[in-house]
Design a protein around this motif. Structure first.
Motif, PDB file in Angstrom:
ATOM      1  N   MET A 129       0.750  -1.247  -0.043  1.00  0.00           N
ATOM      2  CA  MET A 129       0.188  -0.070  -0.014  1.00  0.00           C
ATOM      3  C   MET A 129       1.045   1.260   0.027  1.00  0.00           C
ATOM      4  O   MET A 129       0.652   2.269  -0.743  1.00  0.00           O
ATOM      5  N   GLN A 130       2.124   1.183   0.780  1.00  0.00           N
ATOM      6  CA  GLN A 130       2.841   2.490   0.734  1.00  0.00           C
ATOM      7  C   GLN A 130       3.410   2.653  -0.655  1.00  0.00           C
ATOM      8  O   GLN A 130       3.602   3.822  -1.207  1.00  0.00           O
ATOM      9  N   ARG A 131       4.243   1.459  -1.358  1.00  0.00           N
ATOM     10  CA  ARG A 131       4.433   1.832  -2.566  1.00  0.00           C
ATOM     11  C   ARG A 131       3.347   2.214  -3.474  1.00  0.00           C
ATOM     12  O   ARG A 131       3.700   3.142  -4.605  1.00  0.00           O
ATOM     13  N   ALA A 132       1.922   1.659  -3.449  1.00  0.00           N
ATOM     14  CA  ALA A 132       1.184   2.161  -4.455  1.00  0.00           C
ATOM     15  C   ALA A 132       0.757   3.574  -4.154  1.00  0.00           C
ATOM     16  O   ALA A 132       0.451   4.427  -5.092  1.00  0.00           O
ATOM     17  N   LEU A 133       0.703   3.884  -2.964  1.00  0.00           N
ATOM     18  CA  LEU A 133       0.501   5.248  -2.456  1.00  0.00           C
ATOM     19  C   LEU A 133       1.580   6.194  -2.977  1.00  0.00           C
ATOM     20  O   LEU A 133       1.345   7.277  -3.608  1.00  0.00           O
ATOM     21  N   HIS A 134       2.879   5.834  -3.017  1.00  0.00           N
ATOM     22  CA  HIS A 134       3.731   6.514  -3.746  1.00  0.00           C
ATOM     23  C   HIS A 134       3.884   6.808  -5.118  1.00  0.00           C
ATOM     24  O   HIS A 134       3.793   7.824  -5.616  1.00  0.00           O
ATOM     25  N   THR A 135       3.380   5.662  -5.666  1.00  0.00           N
ATOM     26  CA  THR A 135       3.302   5.807  -7.152  1.00  0.00           C
ATOM     27  C   THR A 135       1.962   6.559  -7.455  1.00  0.00           C
ATOM     28  O   THR A 135       2.000   7.433  -8.372  1.00  0.00           O
ATOM     29  N   THR A 136       0.770   6.459  -6.762  1.00  0.00           N
ATOM     30  CA  THR A 136      -0.212   7.507  -7.172  1.00  0.00           C
ATOM     31  C   THR A 136       0.158   9.048  -6.975  1.00  0.00           C
ATOM     32  O   THR A 136      -0.334   9.730  -7.599  1.00  0.00           O
ATOM     33  N   GLU A 137       1.059   9.256  -5.960  1.00  0.00           N
ATOM     34  CA  GLU A 137       1.528  10.800  -5.669  1.00  0.00           C
ATOM     35  C   GLU A 137       2.199  11.124  -6.611  1.00  0.00           C
ATOM     36  O   GLU A 137       1.978  12.161  -7.208  1.00  0.00           O
ATOM     37  N   ARG A 138       3.151  10.128  -7.177  1.00  0.00           N
ATOM     38  CA  ARG A 138       4.010  10.573  -8.323  1.00  0.00           C
ATOM     39  C   ARG A 138       2.950  10.869  -9.560  1.00  0.00           C
ATOM     40  O   ARG A 138       3.186  11.901 -10.457  1.00  0.00           O
ATOM     41  N   LEU A 139       1.973   9.930  -9.846  1.00  0.00           N
ATOM     42  CA  LEU A 139       1.158  10.221 -10.905  1.00  0.00           C
ATOM     43  C   LEU A 139       0.233  11.475 -10.780  1.00  0.00           C
ATOM     44  O   LEU A 139       0.060  12.105 -11.568  1.00  0.00           O
ATOM     45  N   GLN A 140      -0.121  11.793  -9.441  1.00  0.00           N
ATOM     46  CA  GLN A 140      -1.188  12.877  -9.307  1.00  0.00           C
ATOM     47  C   GLN A 140      -0.110  14.037  -9.522  1.00  0.00           C
ATOM     48  O   GLN A 140      -0.452  15.388 -10.158  1.00  0.00           O
ATOM     49  N   ALA A 141       1.152  14.125  -9.137  1.00  0.00           N
ATOM     50  CA  ALA A 141       2.044  15.344  -9.340  1.00  0.00           C
ATOM     51  C   ALA A 141       2.122  15.497 -10.894  1.00  0.00           C
ATOM     52  O   ALA A 141       2.211  16.703 -11.293  1.00  0.00           O
ATOM     53  N   LEU A 142       2.253  14.353 -11.439  1.00  0.00           N
ATOM     54  CA  LEU A 142       2.499  14.526 -13.167  1.00  0.00           C
ATOM     55  C   LEU A 142       1.208  15.104 -13.638  1.00  0.00           C
ATOM     56  O   LEU A 142       1.246  15.985 -14.358  1.00  0.00           O
ATOM     57  N   ILE A 143      -0.035  14.427 -13.256  1.00  0.00           N
ATOM     58  CA  ILE A 143      -1.203  15.283 -13.822  1.00  0.00           C
ATOM     59  C   ILE A 143      -1.160  16.567 -13.376  1.00  0.00           C
ATOM     60  O   ILE A 143      -1.662  17.176 -14.220  1.00  0.00           O
ATOM     61  N   ASP A 144      -1.111  17.119 -12.430  1.00  0.00           N
ATOM     62  CA  ASP A 144      -0.907  18.525 -12.031  1.00  0.00           C
ATOM     63  C   ASP A 144      -0.136  19.246 -12.780  1.00  0.00           C
ATOM     64  O   ASP A 144      -0.622  20.230 -13.225  1.00  0.00           O
ATOM     65  N   GLU A 145       1.141  18.772 -13.018  1.00  0.00           N
ATOM     66  CA  GLU A 145       1.904  19.583 -13.763  1.00  0.00           C
ATOM     67  C   GLU A 145       1.261  19.727 -15.297  1.00  0.00           C
ATOM     68  O   GLU A 145       1.447  20.801 -15.925  1.00  0.00           O
ATOM     69  N   LEU A 146       0.994  18.820 -15.699  1.00  0.00           N
ATOM     70  CA  LEU A 146       0.138  18.419 -17.078  1.00  0.00           C
ATOM     71  C   LEU A 146      -0.964  19.502 -17.089  1.00  0.00           C
ATOM     72  O   LEU A 146      -0.873  20.132 -18.111  1.00  0.00           O
ATOM     73  N   LEU A 147      -1.800  19.570 -15.974  1.00  0.00           N
ATOM     74  CA  LEU A 147      -2.895  20.545 -16.211  1.00  0.00           C
ATOM     75  C   LEU A 147      -2.373  22.119 -16.143  1.00  0.00           C
ATOM     76  O   LEU A 147      -2.920  22.991 -16.668  1.00  0.00           O
ATOM     77  N   ALA A 148      -1.509  22.150 -15.199  1.00  0.00           N
ATOM     78  CA  ALA A 148      -0.664  23.399 -15.264  1.00  0.00           C
ATOM     79  C   ALA A 148      -0.258  23.913 -16.393  1.00  0.00           C
ATOM     80  O   ALA A 148      -0.390  25.099 -17.093  1.00  0.00           O
ATOM     81  N   TYR A 149       0.403  23.154 -17.153  1.00  0.00           N
ATOM     82  CA  TYR A 149       1.011  23.382 -18.391  1.00  0.00           C
ATOM     83  C   TYR A 149      -0.104  23.870 -19.304  1.00  0.00           C
ATOM     84  O   TYR A 149      -0.193  24.907 -20.204  1.00  0.00           O
ATOM     85  N   THR A 150      -1.124  23.016 -19.508  1.00  0.00           N
ATOM     86  CA  THR A 150      -2.432  23.291 -20.518  1.00  0.00           C
ATOM     87  C   THR A 150      -3.065  24.693 -19.993  1.00  0.00           C
ATOM     88  O   THR A 150      -3.472  25.765 -20.891  1.00  0.00           O
ATOM     89  N   ARG A 151      -3.126  25.086 -18.442  1.00  0.00           N
ATOM     90  CA  ARG A 151      -3.822  26.232 -18.292  1.00  0.00           C
ATOM     91  C   ARG A 151      -2.783  27.412 -18.484  1.00  0.00           C
ATOM     92  O   ARG A 151      -3.323  28.617 -18.965  1.00  0.00           O
ATOM     93  N   VAL A 152      -1.715  27.364 -18.390  1.00  0.00           N
ATOM     94  CA  VAL A 152      -0.645  28.392 -18.927  1.00  0.00           C
ATOM     95  C   VAL A 152      -0.817  28.733 -20.474  1.00  0.00           C
ATOM     96  O   VAL A 152      -1.108  29.714 -20.847  1.00  0.00           O
TER      97      VAL A 152
END
Length: 483
Positions: A284-307
């Motif tokens: 679960m900890q590994r999965a949580l770390h992976t989802t955090e990385r995935l969420q951070a990547l998606i947030d940056e993608l959204l920030a890129y499109t918003r800009v």
């Protein structure tokens, strides 16, 4: 006054060529018809006035030759075809050779108070004449005929063109021919003018999302159509670049998203396949770390499109030096950051986005710096300039543009921040471009020198000594997009 013709929606031609042709044809028809009517009236009035003048002069000449007891026959004259002297009983007393033996030209009897009158009499449908009737004075009547009223008639045949309406027919034919020629000329001229537009339309229809390399033909010259062709080609070029960048971004984004998703899938599959050998908490900890990385990547993608989709209407005046100072204050401990601000330039922009750019540049500089980071805020001409320079290993000249591309990370960047996404500098450059500025890497003796330029809204230079910011401690790092 501008004359416009409004076609009913159902009758309005769809083709501009037809529309202009019909409009010009109708306008010419109306205008020339009015001009033709005026010309016809003018010709008729002039010819009638000339005939009346001639008949009146013929009457005056004949009356001048009359003597008591002697009424000479009128001499042949081109002014009048027929001359008659008629008594009060309607009997012809004397007449010219052409009018001899003929009844009176008219039954008109002018009264004493209006002795001269003009009428038009028609002998038959195709032959009409203008007749002038003169009532001789009472003194002359007493002297010649014991007071009995006598009348002199002078008639002149009207031209057949006026009698049979040949003039109107000729003018009408001329109006129709001129209107037709004008419409034909308009059809030809508009057709030639729109020929490049048709070529542009045809080529634009051929351009699809699968093939944006087509360009419209550019006519010679610098008129509006040539400008349209140039603008269309520029639009197609930008569209091709945008679609290419979008496809490349989608491909790279899918590639970057595939790795954490695949890792998460493997972790879950392993936990389900080997439940006795897997520790649920660790999984679960590994999965949580992976989802955090995935969420951070998606947030940056959204920030890129918003800009990229940001609107300048939401911008506000910002003190760039104060904004940089606030971002530096966030960092504490670790590599020191020195601020040198000689002025307080004001720019228009979004504070959150510009603060993110400065924060990203500071984070990257601290990560790669050996001992210090120098930040300079100044204004040059009509631009505010923020320089962030570290004393690290630097970036090779051939990689200075690549680091601003999405998901591009150099070896040094992957070593210092393995979990980075490679979007930070791409977002920063897009943000500076959206604000009308630029973000580049310039030459420097050592390390890397990032230069952010933004257009000034209003600079207020202050003669102050260079200010040095406090050394910063470690702060939460942003994703490394350098290298």
């Amino acid at each position: 006054m501008e004359l416009k013709i409004s076609w009913p929606p159902r009758l309005r031609p769809r083709s501009i060529q037809w529309r202009y042709t019909l409009t010009v044809g109708v306008l010419f028809l109306i205008v020339l018809a009015v001009v033709g009517a005026l010309v016809d009236l003018g010709i008729r009035s002039r010819v009638t006035a000339d005939i009346v003048r001639d008949t009146r002069l013929a009457i005056v000449d004949w009356a001048a030759e009359m003597r008591p007891g002697h009424i000479p026959p009128p001499n042949p004259t081109p002014r009048a075809d027929y001359l008659q002297l008629v008594d009060s009983a309607g009997q012809v007393v004397a007449a010219s050779a052409a009018a001899a033996g003929k009844p009176p030209l008219t039954t008109l009897r002018p009264p004493p108070d209006d002795r001269v009158q003009d009428i038009t009499a028609c002998l038959r449908e195709d032959k009409c004449m203008s007749v002038t009737a003169l009532r001789l004075e009472e003194g002359v009547a007493r002297l010649f005929w014991n007071g009995e009223p006598h009348y002199i008639y002078a008639g002149k045949v009207r031209p057949p063109g006026l009698t049979m309406h040949y003039l109107e027919v000729g003018i009408g034919a001329a109006v129709l021919i001129a209107s037709t020629m004008a419409a034909w000329a308009t059809w030809v001229v508009v057709g030639r003018t729109l020929r490049p537009v048709r070529a542009i339309t045809s080529r634009m229809r051929e351009a699809t999302a699968g093939d944006l390399s087509l360009r419209v033909p550019t006519p010679p010259g610098d008129d509006e159509i040539a400008q349209l062709a140039h603008t269309s080609n520029t639009y197609l070029e930008r569209l091709q670049q945008a679609v290419t960048a979008q496809r490349r971004f989608a491909c790279m984004a899918s590639h970057e998203l595939r790795s954490p998703v695949a890792a998460l899938h493997v972790q879950m599959e392993e936990a389900l396949t080997y439940p006795d050998q897997s520790d649920a908490r660790t999984t679960m900890q590994r999965a949580l770390h992976t989802t955090e990385r995935l969420q951070a990547l998606i947030d940056e993608l959204l920030a890129y499109t918003r800009v990229k989709d940001a609107r300048p209407s939401a911008y506000q005046p910002l003190d760039l030096a104060a904004l940089v100072r606030e971002e530096i204050a966030i960092f504490s401990g670790g590599t020191p950051i020195r601020l040198h601000a000689t002025c307080h330039p004001t720019v228009r922009g979004t504070q959150v986005q510009l603060a993110s750019v400065v924060n990203n540049l500071l984070t990257n500089a601290r990560r790669h710096a050996h001992s210090r980071v120098d930040v300079t805020v100044e204004h040059v001409d009509d631009q505010a300039v923020v320089t962030v320079q570290d004393d690290g290993a630097g970036i090779a000249p051939e990689d200075r543009e690549r680091v601003f591309e999405t998901f591009v990370r150099l070896r040094e960047g992957r070593r210092l921040d393995p979990g980075g996404s490679g979007l930070g500098l791409a977002i920063s450059r897009e943000t500076s471009n959206a604000h009308g500025g630029s973000l580049t890497i310039e030459d420097c003796p050592k390390g890397t020198r990032f230069v952010l330029r933004l257009p000034l809204m209003g600079a207020q230079p202050q003669n102050r000594a260079p200010q040095t910011g406090p050394p910063a401690k470690d702060a939460m790092p942003l994703r490394d997009t350098r290298g």
